[in-house]
Motif scaffolding. Structure first.
Motif, short mmCIF file in Angstrom:
data_model
loop_
_atom_site.label_atom_id
_atom_site.label_comp_id
_atom_site.label_asym_id
_atom_site.label_seq_id
_atom_site.Cartn_x
_atom_site.Cartn_y
_atom_site.Cartn_z
N CYS A 96 6.81 4.10 -4.57
CA CYS A 96 6.30 4.74 -3.58
C CYS A 96 6.69 5.81 -2.82
CB CYS A 96 5.52 3.69 -2.83
SG CYS A 96 6.32 2.76 -1.48
N ALA B 120 7.21 -1.20 3.02
CA ALA B 120 7.08 -2.46 3.45
C ALA B 120 7.25 -3.82 2.63
CB ALA B 120 6.02 -2.74 4.50
N CYS B 121 7.27 -3.56 1.35
CA CYS B 121 7.66 -4.40 0.31
C CYS B 121 8.64 -4.12 -0.39
CB CYS B 121 6.38 -4.83 -0.12
SG CYS B 121 5.72 -3.66 -1.34
N GLY C 4 0.78 -1.17 -0.06
CA GLY C 4 0.04 -0.03 -0.02
C GLY C 4 0.73 1.24 -0.14
S1 FES Z 1 4.40 -0.31 -2.46
FE1 FES Z 1 5.46 -1.61 -0.66
S2 FES Z 1 7.44 -0.70 -0.50
FE2 FES Z 1 6.36 0.67 -2.30
#
Ligand code: FES
Length: 145
Positions: free
Chosen positions: A118, A78-79, A74
């Protein structure tokens, strides 16, 4: 009451990435090159000449124009599914934080110009060119929900 409110906010955030905060008018040219246009847009168009606003994130610019870059967490760093390469205009984007640098190292195909889309906020006006790798569509499948 408090608990209900936080749940609603969290839910909304996970489905966000439209104009969920203030940003400037769309005056900054952002060119996207897609290695897998069909997977990301359901079209064959490889190059997308878009405009973004100062204060907007690269992921938002893409999503607002139908380029569905994965963003499994999101947009909260965190990914690493929103991994992109900045081909031009790194100086017009906010510098990577330590948290982003740690996280982006988990992305497949890491390069020196790797960023998490993001976390790349447009900070000044000038041409920005982004390449979205083709394995962007696959990375998310390895992340449990
Ligand atoms: S969407 Fe998870 S780090 Fe950018």
């Amino acid at each position: 009451m408090q608990e209900k409110f936080s749940h609603v906010s969290y839910h909304a955030f996970m489905h966000m990435k439209r104009s969920d905060h203030e940003h400037g008018p769309p005056i900054v040219p952002v060119v996207f090159h897609l290695e897998d246009p069909a997977g990301l847009t359901s079209t064959k168009q490889e190059q997308w000449d878009l405009m973004g606003g100062v204060g907007e994130h690269v992921l938002e610019v893409a999503m607002d124009h139908g380029i569905n870059i994965e963003h499994a967490c999101g947009g909260v760093c965190a990914c690493s599914t929103c991994h992109i390469y900045v081909v031009k205009g790194m100086e017009h984007l906010s510098p990577a934080t330590e948290a982003e640098e740690d996280r982006v190292e988990e992305a497949p195909g890491l390069q020196r110009n790797s960023r998490l889309s993001c976390q790349c906020e447009i900070i000044s006006n000038g041409l920005i060119e982004i390449r979205v790798p083709s394995w962007n569509r696959n990375a998310v499948k390895e992340i449990p929900h």
